[in-house]
Design an enzyme around this catalytic site. Structure first.
Site, PDB file in Angstrom:
ATOM      1  N   ARG A 323       9.740   7.547   4.620  1.00 51.75           N
ATOM      2  CA  ARG A 323       8.532   7.707   5.437  1.00 51.75           C
ATOM      3  C   ARG A 323       8.845   7.508   6.915  1.00 51.75           C
ATOM      4  O   ARG A 323       8.312   8.220   7.769  1.00 51.75           O
ATOM      5  CB  ARG A 323       7.419   6.774   4.976  1.00 51.75           C
ATOM      6  N   GLU A 727      -4.056   2.952   6.322  1.00 54.76           N
ATOM      7  CA  GLU A 727      -2.885   2.648   7.149  1.00 54.76           C
ATOM      8  C   GLU A 727      -2.855   3.317   8.524  1.00 54.76           C
ATOM      9  O   GLU A 727      -2.405   2.706   9.501  1.00 54.76           O
ATOM     10  CB  GLU A 727      -1.607   3.055   6.398  1.00 54.76           C
TER      11      GLU A 727
HETATM   12  N1  MTE Z   1      -7.658  -3.586   4.082  1.00 57.87           N
HETATM   13  C1  MTE Z   1      -7.882  -4.852   3.647  1.00 57.87           C
HETATM   14  N2  MTE Z   1      -9.038  -5.445   3.971  1.00 57.87           N
HETATM   15  N3  MTE Z   1      -6.951  -5.510   2.896  1.00 57.87           N
HETATM   16  C2  MTE Z   1      -5.748  -4.930   2.563  1.00 57.87           C
HETATM   17  O1  MTE Z   1      -4.922  -5.544   1.885  1.00 57.87           O
HETATM   18  N4  MTE Z   1      -4.296  -2.936   2.742  1.00 57.87           N
HETATM   19  C3  MTE Z   1      -3.980  -1.753   3.525  1.00 57.87           C
HETATM   20  C4  MTE Z   1      -5.220  -0.890   3.727  1.00 57.87           C
HETATM   21  N5  MTE Z   1      -6.309  -1.685   4.204  1.00 57.87           N
HETATM   22  C5  MTE Z   1      -5.487  -3.596   3.025  1.00 57.87           C
HETATM   23  C6  MTE Z   1      -6.510  -2.962   3.771  1.00 57.87           C
HETATM   24  C7  MTE Z   1      -2.938  -0.911   2.924  1.00 57.87           C
HETATM   25  S1  MTE Z   1      -1.324  -1.315   3.164  1.00 57.87           S
HETATM   26  C8  MTE Z   1      -3.236   0.203   2.194  1.00 57.87           C
HETATM   27  S2  MTE Z   1      -2.026   1.209   1.584  1.00 57.87           S
HETATM   28  C9  MTE Z   1      -4.638   0.570   1.910  1.00 57.87           C
HETATM   29  O2  MTE Z   1      -5.580  -0.341   2.465  1.00 57.87           O
HETATM   30  C10 MTE Z   1      -4.823   0.631   0.405  1.00 57.87           C
HETATM   31  O3  MTE Z   1      -6.132   0.905   0.053  1.00 57.87           O
HETATM   32  P1  MTE Z   1      -6.741   2.391   0.060  1.00 57.87           P
HETATM   33  O4  MTE Z   1      -5.690   3.312  -0.404  1.00 57.87           O
HETATM   34  O5  MTE Z   1      -7.885   2.281  -0.865  1.00 57.87           O
HETATM   35  O6  MTE Z   1      -7.148   2.654   1.478  1.00 57.87           O
HETATM   36  N1  HPA Z   2       3.409   4.476   0.454  1.00 56.46           N
HETATM   37  C1  HPA Z   2       3.281   3.365  -0.288  1.00 56.46           C
HETATM   38  N2  HPA Z   2       3.958   3.166  -1.390  1.00 56.46           N
HETATM   39  C2  HPA Z   2       4.816   4.113  -1.782  1.00 56.46           C
HETATM   40  C3  HPA Z   2       4.982   5.277  -1.065  1.00 56.46           C
HETATM   41  C4  HPA Z   2       4.251   5.475   0.111  1.00 56.46           C
HETATM   42  O1  HPA Z   2       4.366   6.489   0.786  1.00 56.46           O
HETATM   43  N3  HPA Z   2       5.899   6.023  -1.692  1.00 56.46           N
HETATM   44  C5  HPA Z   2       6.276   5.306  -2.759  1.00 56.46           C
HETATM   45  N4  HPA Z   2       5.626   4.158  -2.826  1.00 56.46           N
HETATM   46 MO1  MOS Z   3       0.093   0.091   1.660  1.00 60.61          MO
HETATM   47  S1  MOS Z   3       1.813  -0.424   2.663  1.00 60.61           S
HETATM   48  O1  MOS Z   3       0.844   1.605   1.138  1.00 60.61           O
HETATM   49  O2  MOS Z   3       0.214  -0.922   0.314  1.00 60.61           O
END
Ligand code: MTE
Ligand code: HPA
Ligand code: MOS
Length: 774
Positions: A323, A727
């Site tokens: 990534r 993210e």
């Molecule tokens: N928001 C909160 N409040 N707590 C979390 O742990 N994790 C982040 C983001 N926002 C997180 C957060 C990360 S690393 C990811 S990948 C996404 O939420 C995962 O949730 P989603 O795919 O439902 O957005």
């Molecule tokens: N994001 C988070 N987790 C993962 C990914 C990614 O792009 N690819 C494999 N595991």
């Molecule tokens: Mo988020 S770093 O893809 O859990």
């Protein structure tokens, strides 16, 4: 759908489904689950050295300590001693070799948590160790060619002579070397697992994890149990941020091992310091770069070597590096690029997923390079960005070969520069700085383009299970996990929308491997995209059956029937209540529950050449930040930040704005105050608690924080044309770091290049100020 009825549940700024529980303390986390009589508590004994040979453990001494019931070591694991997510190089408990200071070596199980911790704290006294020299230097590990996986190379040339020719012919060239620190996830709820033996030798494991299915598989693997005998459940996490994507596994496996062996419930909850010492975090990076560019600051050729600090094992480092390489372009069209990604092995915690998953590290180096170009050419950074934007009709293929079909960066940035009054404030900052020798202001805009999908193709799938009960209430189960991001609220909105119900009639229950099988981690920001589509699929199946039943009764076409506001309606206005129809359907023996499934279409990826279409679409954003820096002390404040972020057509603007602001502040912490320090000789992580590791607080949020969602609809056929939000907005914080670099530059001569590292702590800022003042 019937235009006279409009549910409007999707798109409403509804509060998080657990908001009241969060603030009142009633929302239950893993540690709040009532403990059955006989529950035991585990604690981990940690390696006191960064590298060494484990010669022996004085188990008898541990067993004699008060409250201790049993002690487990690697030898007690019936299956493979491994909890690695990809490469199987992650021991659950150290076996022979100690790889980092903090590595779990044994697990003490005792009658109380306190007794278990007191015994585990004896690690140094009970371990017999032959110390070995530790590798604590990323560049030295790289020089020794000790990588956790083979190097990755990504290149693309539009110049017929290749990248080298493009570089050689460029009118200007700059090179540099840069260090970027890692970041601790600092989820408020630490790692925890609670394993309860079940009937027939099975196990129920409550685990704070983003990846229940992987926990199930790894526990089964380690304990030599079939997956059907292991049930993993997670109601919610108090934050994960990537830190519980893979690294909840060690805790899950240890709790499960102890519970199975002792046939007693066993809970393992580590305290904050141990969590810091045991688990990994965002990868720190080292970069070497060379860029060739023209008078306008257009990048003609870019070569970057990236070293990502993997730590002692691979964990998720390979896709993190992938990534990073795929985000080097950020919003910039790079005609000729040669990128080299390496993951040197060090005797530290194994680094892992953290919000952005390598993307921020990749994108930030390019933003830094553009800032170098701007200062070298005496151009505004914004002008350099504008010279390099991806195009819409041409200049629109990424280095990895994906066509950018949804580019909105130019209009988005135009809108932001207008609302943030960028040009006017740029002039004001210059005036202020001319008159102010000690306090300096800095201003910067930074863009984001972030690819959405797991970069491992097959993870892009999800399942859901929707039950409609006879009272018309609906229970939704899906493969995603709730970590505060509001996923359950969004999925409930999607289901309520499909069935035409008010949100109060729909509830999401705990994520559970016995409900939806073989799920992916809730990660890569895809939670709502994937699970929302799967839940929509399930709800549509049920709605279709209900519509068919009612259509036959009314003598109309099933497609003409509308579901809204808890009612089911024919085009001529005839109406029946949803719950009345549900009861009739039950009597008519119509299935009132359904599974749903979704797999993201059109993705492909060649791991050998690092080319393909890894992303379903891109999310965009931009931020303008203004800082005030005291050049005598290195203290600074964020005066104002303007964030404009593209979430497509928002499923829930309240949650989305929360995600944008939270990610921005978290990113700001990474780049400014959160510093990781390992002892250069012992390899001990010295910053392992909030006393020494500084995350941002509410006080660091500027009074002037202007957050808006960009009006846009996803070009890709995503759930209600929304876009992932978890993210991407973390990268908006680049503007804060760049504004600090701008303020430091104002203390030096025109055209100076402040050697500012990240995090830009006051110490780092003072070093950079000293350098530009010399
Ligand atoms: N928001 C909160 N409040 N707590 C979390 O742990 N994790 C982040 C983001 N926002 C997180 C957060 C990360 S690393 C990811 S990948 C996404 O939420 C995962 O949730 P989603 O795919 O439902 O957005
Ligand atoms: N994001 C988070 N987790 C993962 C990914 C990614 O792009 N690819 C494999 N595991
Ligand atoms: Mo988020 S770093 O893809 O859990």
């Amino acid at each position: 759908m019937n235009p006279r009825l409009n549910t409007g549940v999707v798109g409403l700024p509804l509060p998080h489904e657990s908001a009241r529980g969060h603030v009142s303390g009633r929302a239950a986390y893993c540690d709040d689950i009532p403990e059955p009589v006989g529950t035991l508590h585990a604690a981990l004994g940690l390696s006191p050295v960064a590298h060494g040979r484990l010669l022996g453990i004085d188990l008898e001494r541990l067993r004699a300590l008060p409250g201790v019931v049993e002690v487990f070591t690697a030898a007690d694991i019936p299956g493979p001693n491994d909890c690695g997510p990809i490469v199987h190089d992650d021991p659950i408990l150290a076996d022979g070799t100690l790889r980092y200071l903090g590595q779990p070596v044994f697990a003490v199980v005792a009658t109380s948590r306190d007794a278990a911790r007191r015994a585990a704290a004896q690690a140094k006294a009970v371990l017999r160790i032959e110390p070995l020299p530790a590798q604590l230097d990323l560049r030295a590990a790289h020089a020794a060619a000790d990588w956790v996986v083979p190097p990755m190379h990504l290149s693309r040339a539009t110049h017929p002579g290749g990248v080298d020719a493009a570089m050689a012919e460029a009118p200007h060239r700059l090179s540099g070397r840069w260090t970027l620190g890692g970041q601790e996830q600092f989820y408020l709820e630490g790692q925890i697992s609670f394993a309860l033996p079940q009937d027939d030798g099975g196990l129920l494991v409550h685990c704070s994890t983003q990846h229940p299915s992987e926990m199930q598989a790894l526990i089964g693997h380690a304990l030599q149990l079939p997956s059907h005998a292991v049930q993993v459940s997670c109601r919610r996490m108090g934050g994960g941020f990537g830190g519980k994507e893979s690294q909840s596994a060690l805790f899950a496996c240890v709790a499960a091992l102890a519970a199975r062996r002792l046939q007693r419930p066993v809970k393992l909850r580590v305290d904050r310091d141990d969590d810091f010492l045991i688990t990994g975090r965002r990868h720190g990076f080292e970069f070497d770069w060379t860029v060739g560019f023209d008078d306008a600051g257009r990048v003609l050729a870019l070569e970057v070597t990236l070293l990502g600090d993997a730590g002692h094992s691979a964990d998720l480092s390979p896709p993190v590096m992938t990534r990073a390489l795929c985000h080097i372009d950020n919003a910039c069209w790079l005609p000729n690029v040669a990128l080299h990604g390496y993951l040197p092995r060090t005797n530290r915690q194994s680094n892992t997923a953290f919000r952005g998953f390598g993307g921020p590290q990749g994108a930030l180096i390019t933003e830094l390079i553009l800032d170098h170009i701007a200062r070298h050419r005496a151009l505004d950074l914004l002008a350099v960005h504008q010279a390099n934007w991806y195009g819409t009709d041409d200049h629109n293929v990424t280095p990895y070969g994906q066509l950018v079909e949804d580019n909105v960066i130019a209009p988005l940035v135009d809108e932001l520069t207008g609302s943030a009054e960028y040009a006017k404030r740029r002039a004001e900052v210059a005036l202020f700085n001319a008159a102010s020798p000690v306090l300096k202001k800095g201003l910067a805009l930074s863009p984001v383009k972030f690819g959405i999908s797991f970069n491992v193709n097959h993870y892009n799938q999800a399942g859901a299970l929707v039950h409609v009960y006879l009272d018309g209430s609906v229970l939704v189960n899906h493969g995603g996990t709730e970590m505060g991001q509001g996923l359950n609220t969004k999925v409930a909105q999607v289901v309520a929308h499909e069935l035409g119900l008010p949100i109060g009639r729909v509830r999401c229950s705990a994520t559970d491997t016995s409900k939806v099988a073989n799920t992916s981690a809730t990660a890569a920001s895809t939670g709502a995209d994937l699970n929302g589509q799967a839940a929509q699929d399930a709800a549509r199946r049920i709605r279709g059956r209900l519509a068919a039943l009612q259509a036959a009764e009314w003598g109309v076409a099933a497609e003409a029937i509308a579901f809204a506001d808890g009612q089911v309606q024919a085009p001529d206005g005839r109406t029946v209540a949803f719950d009345a129809l549900v009861q009739r359907a039950y009597v008519a023996r119509v299935q009132l529950w359904s599974e749903g499934f979704y797999a993201t279409p059109g993705l492909h990826w060649d791991r050998a050449t690092l080319t393909g279409k890894p992303f379903y679409y891109f999310a965009y954003g931009a931020a303008v930040s203004e800082v005030l820096l005291d050049t005598l002390t290195g203290e600074w404040r964020l005066l104002r930040a303007d964030l404009l972020h593209d979430v497509g057509r928002s499923l829930n603007p309240a949650l989305d704005i929360g995600q944008v602001e939270g990610a921005f502040v978290q990113g700001m912490g990474w780049l400014t105050s959160e510093e990781l320090v390992w002892h250069p000789q012992s390899g001990a992580l010295l910053t392992h608690a909030p006393s020494t590791y500084k995350i941002p607080t509410a006080n660091d949020v500027p009074d002037a924080l202007h957050t808006r969602l960009f009006e846009n609809a996803n070009v890709a056929d995503s759930i209600h044309r929304s876009k992932a939000v978890g993210e991407p907005p973390l990268l908006l914080a680049f503007s804060v770091w760049l504004a600090l670099r701008d303020a430091v530059a104002a203390a030096g001569a025109p055209g100076c290049q402040p050697p500012l590292l990240a995090p830009a702590t006051p110490e780092a800022l003072l070093r950079a100020i000293d350098a530009v003042r010399d």
